[in-house]
Every structure is written in structure tokens, then in C-alpha cells.
Design an enzyme around this catalytic site. Structure first.
Site, PDB file in Angstrom:
ATOM      1  N   GLY A  98      35.126  35.155  42.195  1.00  0.00           N
ATOM      2  CA  GLY A  98      34.713  33.952  42.920  1.00  0.00           C
ATOM      3  C   GLY A  98      35.871  33.079  43.385  1.00  0.00           C
ATOM      4  N   LEU A 128      28.105  39.240  45.071  1.00  0.00           N
ATOM      5  CA  LEU A 128      28.200  38.987  46.513  1.00  0.00           C
ATOM      6  C   LEU A 128      27.891  37.547  46.928  1.00  0.00           C
ATOM      7  CD1 LEU A 128      26.659  42.310  47.893  1.00  0.00           C
ATOM      8  CD2 LEU A 128      29.046  41.789  47.395  1.00  0.00           C
ATOM      9  N   CYS A 246      30.374  32.578  33.691  1.00  0.00           N
ATOM     10  CA  CYS A 246      29.473  32.445  34.849  1.00  0.00           C
ATOM     11  C   CYS A 246      28.206  33.266  34.659  1.00  0.00           C
ATOM     12  CB  CYS A 246      30.171  32.898  36.124  1.00  0.00           C
ATOM     13  SG  CYS A 246      31.526  31.834  36.574  1.00  0.00           S
ATOM     14  N   CYS A 304      56.425  22.371  22.210  1.00  0.00           N
ATOM     15  CA  CYS A 304      55.554  23.478  22.648  1.00  0.00           C
ATOM     16  C   CYS A 304      56.125  24.786  22.098  1.00  0.00           C
ATOM     17  CB  CYS A 304      55.486  23.524  24.177  1.00  0.00           C
ATOM     18  SG  CYS A 304      54.578  24.957  24.779  1.00  0.00           S
ATOM     19  N   CYS A 409      15.452  38.292  24.453  1.00  0.00           N
ATOM     20  CA  CYS A 409      16.299  37.490  25.342  1.00  0.00           C
ATOM     21  C   CYS A 409      16.840  38.449  26.400  1.00  0.00           C
ATOM     22  CB  CYS A 409      17.410  36.789  24.570  1.00  0.00           C
ATOM     23  SG  CYS A 409      18.620  37.925  23.920  1.00  0.00           S
TER      24      CYS A 409
HETATM   25  N1  LIG Z   1      43.095  40.508  32.493  1.00  0.00           N
HETATM   26  C1  LIG Z   1      42.496  40.787  33.662  1.00  0.00           C
HETATM   27  N2  LIG Z   1      42.986  41.779  34.435  1.00  0.00           N
HETATM   28  C2  LIG Z   1      42.399  42.089  35.620  1.00  0.00           C
HETATM   29  N3  LIG Z   1      41.319  41.448  36.104  1.00  0.00           N
HETATM   30  C3  LIG Z   1      40.793  40.449  35.369  1.00  0.00           C
HETATM   31  C4  LIG Z   1      41.355  40.082  34.114  1.00  0.00           C
HETATM   32  N4  LIG Z   1      40.613  39.083  33.606  1.00  0.00           N
HETATM   33  C5  LIG Z   1      39.645  38.830  34.506  1.00  0.00           C
HETATM   34  N5  LIG Z   1      39.733  39.650  35.565  1.00  0.00           N
HETATM   35  C6  LIG Z   1      38.865  39.656  36.766  1.00  0.00           C
HETATM   36  O1  LIG Z   1      38.748  38.313  37.204  1.00  0.00           O
HETATM   37  C7  LIG Z   1      37.558  38.193  37.966  1.00  0.00           C
HETATM   38  C8  LIG Z   1      36.931  36.859  37.650  1.00  0.00           C
HETATM   39  O2  LIG Z   1      36.006  36.569  38.616  1.00  0.00           O
HETATM   40  P1  LIG Z   1      34.483  36.173  38.379  1.00  0.00           P
HETATM   41  O3  LIG Z   1      34.258  35.538  37.071  1.00  0.00           O
HETATM   42  O4  LIG Z   1      34.063  35.419  39.593  1.00  0.00           O
HETATM   43  O5  LIG Z   1      33.827  37.633  38.449  1.00  0.00           O
HETATM   44  P2  LIG Z   1      32.869  38.493  37.512  1.00  0.00           P
HETATM   45  O6  LIG Z   1      33.480  38.706  36.187  1.00  0.00           O
HETATM   46  O7  LIG Z   1      32.542  39.681  38.329  1.00  0.00           O
HETATM   47  O8  LIG Z   1      31.587  37.595  37.387  1.00  0.00           O
HETATM   48  P3  LIG Z   1      30.219  37.788  36.591  1.00  0.00           P
HETATM   49  O9  LIG Z   1      30.435  37.024  35.336  1.00  0.00           O
HETATM   50  O10 LIG Z   1      29.210  37.165  37.492  1.00  0.00           O
HETATM   51  O11 LIG Z   1      30.026  39.252  36.370  1.00  0.00           O
HETATM   52  C9  LIG Z   1      36.676  39.365  37.627  1.00  0.00           C
HETATM   53  O12 LIG Z   1      36.521  40.177  38.762  1.00  0.00           O
HETATM   54  C10 LIG Z   1      37.423  40.091  36.504  1.00  0.00           C
HETATM   55  O13 LIG Z   1      37.277  41.491  36.590  1.00  0.00           O
HETATM   56 ZN   LIG Z   2      54.447  24.473  27.018  1.00  0.00          ZN
END
Ligand SMILES: Nc1ncnc2c1ncn2[C@@H]1O[C@H](COP(=O)(O)OP(=O)(O)OP(=O)(O)O)[C@@H](O)[C@H]1O
Ligand SMILES: [Zn+2]
Length: 452
Positions: A98, A128, A246, A304, A409
Site C-alpha cells: 500500500g 488491489l 492491515c 542509544c 472466528c
Molecule cells: N522483510 C521484508 N522483506 C520483503 N518484503 C517485505 C518485508 N516485510 C514486509 N514486506 C512487504 O511489505 C509489504 C507491505 O505492504 P502491505 O501491508 O500494504 O501489504 P500486504 O502484506 O500484502 O497486506 P495485507 O495485510 O492486506 O495482506 C508487503 O507486500 C510485504 O510482503
Molecule cells: Zn539511535
């Protein structure tokens, strides 16, 4: 009497000893994993397969550039030198969801010369509504590849490098080193700490965005000498139960679009060097009232563990272990109940077919219950079940009733929590949850039952 007390003391002691032994074994296993991780991280450069072609250094804009970028070229703060800096820059976007889609769209179309796209996941239909670079026909394709196709349509001059795998402690340093700025468009705490630590060690500004429901946040970490890092603000990760994703909390695409576009703006400012970069401040967006607020966040923390003069953290660690959460937002299947407290969806289906009297409680939120529900299910959200006053009223209703209770659920996690809670109150009543919840129902009983 005394002998009985001594016996129960011995039993309790034995239980505690067993628990300590189990915890010790778990600790040893994690310790071992951490050592392996460190060794692999230390040796990563040698075993790396990712090759980056050297970046072209552009000294001038082409006629096509001038025509294409004319509307931003005439901006006083930007101009030809800004466009050239952008053309020569390399930006890494972690997460093509997103936030990452709009961010990549604005960076590619603005003329960022080299864009790295990291995502281990594939496009799904439920992406999408907000992940605007992906399309129906690309469902199932790697998100990085799908975004690449869309971005090249927008701007074929942008060089796009796909990293279609998880960014982790083994590969992060090597990949990030090849870029000037990093955008955190991920969705999980472990990846946030990983990116922060790697960016701080490599001195790369980290443009960090997040969005959930109708709210968004944005800031730039590790910017310049005085910019705080993520650990300066959040030295310890939040407890896993305090984190909503999300998939569970929901999100509106226009909100992720707003924050993602602003991540692109901050990245452009960092690269070109104009304006006030959002470091040491955090932008809070409330989509409900449509208000943007800027709050001052603390500067660099003098002690830190990462970015101070005497850091305790000098290499990447196991972030899943550190955060107690996976580096993705996929739900872990909870295992709270024994098999006798659970029922398989197919068995429940048979029981319904035989019209066995029972009570089915659906513990999802009302908005989810409205989407789809099993016949005869009663909606009692989990929060209500966990509320003592409700349980007291429920006890009244349950008096003299023998029929079994089933709890359902979405995926079979919250239902386990509900059963555990109710069993503590009504230990003699038959209360079981439906394994794998409604997702299991769609998979095994009724493929036409909606899935979300
Ligand atoms: N460590 C990581 N390496 C590569 N991609 C990552 C990593 N952590 C998160 N992502 C990617 O970051 C994106 C975050 O986007 P977003 O939350 O909108 O998508 P999503 O996970 O497809 O959502 P949903 O929760 O609706 O399935 C995802 O496509 C996820 O695959
Ligand atoms: Zn720091």
C-alpha cells in the site's frame, strides 16, 4: 493434612523444574540460532548472488528528459541540477504494498534513475484496492516484478532492480549499501528494526511510513549527524499483542496513497537537497478529520544502543527474536487449546447436517460478521466475551442448558482465546472452537463461502 500439603508442594516443584528445563532448552536453541545468524551475516558478502551493475553517471539531461520533466524542472528549488541528482540517484523501496506502490510510482515518474524494489510476496486480489501498481491479470506474480512492469510503462528510463525475496539480516547490508536512500514501506516491526539498524550503520537516510485504518505516520530516520534513529524513539519493540496489521485492522487505499506519496516527496528532498526534511519531527495524518499534524520527536538519544558514540549494537541481529514477532504480517496460527477443545470444520459440518442442537458463537467484530456468517451463528465479539459482566449474564442464560457451544472466528485464533476464557468460567460445559475458522470452512466445506 501436612503430608497432603507436602505432596502438592512436591508436584508444584516438579512442574516448575520441568518448565525451567523447557525454557532453558528453548533459550539454548535461540542462542544457537543467533550464533548461526551472526556467522552467516559476517560471511554474507562472500556467498552473495546479487549483482548490481555499476550505475551510469549522467552529466546532462537529454531532450527527452527536458520534455518529460519540464513541469518540475521549472521549479526554482529543483531545476536542472535537482533533476540530474535524481537521475543519478538510487532509491531502495522495501515493501511493494500500500505504501510502496504510490511511493515507487512518484519516484519513477519524477525521474529517479535507479529504483530497487524489495518484496517477498505475490499479488493477491485483496491487495488491489490500495496497491495501485498491481492488476487483476498480475495476481499471483511477484509484487516486485508486477510493480516493475507498471513502472516501466510509466517511465522506461528508470532502471528497476527487483529483489523478490525477504529482506533479512543476511542480505540487508549488502543490498542497502548499493542505494542512497531507503524507504520503509513494510508492515512489520521486525523489518522496521532491521532497516533502521542497517541504515544507521551504513549512514543511509530512512524514510519511514506507516498506515492503518484511516491514520498514517511519516518521518525520516538516520538523517544527517543529528537525526534520531528508530531506536532513539523506540528503544524496545512493542508487545506483540499491541500490534495490529492491515489484515486485521483494515485500511483505506487513499490513506496509504497519501503517506506513500509523501514518502516519495521526502526521498526527493533528501536526494536533491531542498526544503525541510521531516527528521526529528513526525507527521501524523488523521484521515477521518483530514488533519495533518507535525509533532516534534526527540533528537538522537545520547545513550542509544545503536547510533550513539559508544554503540552496543554493531552488527545486525535476529529481529524476529528481538521483537517476538515474524518479519511479515501474516497471522501465526495460535495453539492455545488441546485437540479435545477443538472441532474440525468438517466434523462441525456433519453435526449441523444431523441437526444436533448447539450454540454457535461468532467472535468477530460486527463489521466482519456483516460481511459473511455461518447459518444460525450469533455474533458476540471477542471483546465482549472477555468482559466479565457479559460472562455473568451468559452464565444466567446457560443455566440448565446442556447443548454444546462452538466458537468461530476468521482464522481460528480469536476463537481459541474465547474458548480458553469461557472454559475457565464454565469448566464442565462442552465448549470448542472451529479449527481454522471461516477460512477452513471455505477451504474444506463450502468453496463459495466468501474469504477475506
Ligand atoms: N522483510 C521484508 N522483506 C520483503 N518484503 C517485505 C518485508 N516485510 C514486509 N514486506 C512487504 O511489505 C509489504 C507491505 O505492504 P502491505 O501491508 O500494504 O501489504 P500486504 O502484506 O500484502 O497486506 P495485507 O495485510 O492486506 O495482506 C508487503 O507486500 C510485504 O510482503
Ligand atoms: Zn539511535
Amino acid at each position: 493434612m501436612i503430608a497432603a500439603a507436602a505432596d502438592s508442594f512436591e508436584v508444584e516443584k516438579a512442574k516448575l523444574c520441568r518448565k525451567i528445563a523447557e525454557l532453558q532448552a528453548a533459550l539454548n536453541a535461540k542462542d544457537q540460532k543467533l550464533r548461526e545468524l551472526q556467522t552467516r551475516a559476517d560471511n554474507y558478502g562472500a556467498e552473495d548472488e546479487v549483482q548490481f551493475a555499476p550505475r551510469d553517471k549522467h552529466e546532462a539531461l537529454s531532450n527527452d528528459d527536458i520534455a518529460r520533466y519540464s513541469r518540475q524542472l521549472i521549479l526554482t528549488d529543483f531545476g536542472v541540477s535537482g533533476q540530474l541528482k535524481l537521475k543519478n540517484s538510487a532509491v531502495l523501496i522495501v515493501g511493494m504494498g500500500g505504501l510502496g506502490c504510490p511511493a515507487a510510482q512518484y519516484l519513477a515518474s519524477a525521474g529517479c534513475g535507479n529504483l530497487g524494489l524489495v518484496d517477498y510476496d505475490q499479488v493477491e486480489r485483496s491487495n488491489l484496492h490500495r496497491q495501485t501498481l498491481h492488476t487483476v491479470s498480475r495476481c499471483g506474480m511477484s509484487k516486485a516484478e508486477s510493480a516493475r512492469i507498471a513502472l516501466l510503462e510509466l517511465n522506461p528510463h528508470c532502471r528497476i532492480i527487483c529483489h523478490s525475496h525477504l529482506l533479512n539480516s543476511f542480505n540487508a547490508m549488502h543490498i542497502i549499501r548499493a542505494y542512497d536512500v531507503v524507504l520503509d514501506c513494510s508492515d512489520n516491526v521486525a523489518t522496521r528494526y532491521l532497516l533502521n539498524d542497517a541504515c544507521s550503520m551504513l549512514q543511509r537516510p530512512l524514510v519511514s511510513g506507516s498506515a492503518l485504518k484511516l491514520d498514517g505516520q511519516l518521518t525520516v530516520y538516520c538523517y544527517g549527524e543529528h537525526g534520531p534513529c528508530y531506536r532513539c524513539i523506540y528503544p524496545v519493540p512493542p508487545p506483540p499483542e499491541a500490534v495490529t496489521n492491515c489484515g486485521d485492522g483494515g485500511v483505506l487505499g487513499a490513506v496509504t496513497g497519501t503517506i506513500g506519496a509523501m514518502q516519495a516527496l521526502e526521498a526527493i528532498k533528501v536526494i536533491v537537497g531542498f526544503g525541510d526534511v521531516l527528521a526529528g519531527r513526525m507527521l501524523i495524518f488523521d484521515g477521518n478529520s483530514c488533519q495533518f499534524r507535525n509533532i516534534k520527536i526527540r533528537g538522537k538519544r545520547p545513550n542509544c544502543h545503536l547510533c550513539s558514540a559508544q554503540p552496543l549494537i554493531t552488527g545486525l541481529i535476529d529481529y524476529e527474536l528481538f521483537c517476538g514477532m515474524n518479519a511479515n504480517d501474516k497471522d501465526n496460527a495460535l495453539q492455545l487449546l488441546g485437540p479435545e477443545q477443538r472441532i474440525k470444520v468438517l466434523d462441525y459440518h456433519n453435526l449441523v447436517a444431523q441437526t444436533v442442537p448447539h450454540l454457535l458463537l461468532d467472535v468477530r467484530a460486527p463489521a466482519e460478521f456483516e460481511i459473511c456468517q455461518l447459518p444460525d451463528a450469533t455474533n458476540v465479539p471477542l471483546a465482549q466475551i472477555l468482559d466479565d459482566s457479559y460472562i455473568q449474564r451468559f452464565a444466567e442464560q446457560l443455566k440448565n442448558k446442556q447443548y454444546p457451544i462452538f466458537v468461530v472466528c476468521r482464522r481460528g485464533n480469536d476463537s481459541q482465546i474465547a474458548v480458553q476464557h469461557m472454559k475457565a468460567r464454565f469448566p464442565d460445559h462442552s465448549i470448542r472452537d472451529l479449527e481454522d475458522g471461516l477460512h477452513g470452512w471455505t477451504k474444506l466445506v463450502d468453496q463459495n463461502f466468501p474469504i477475506y
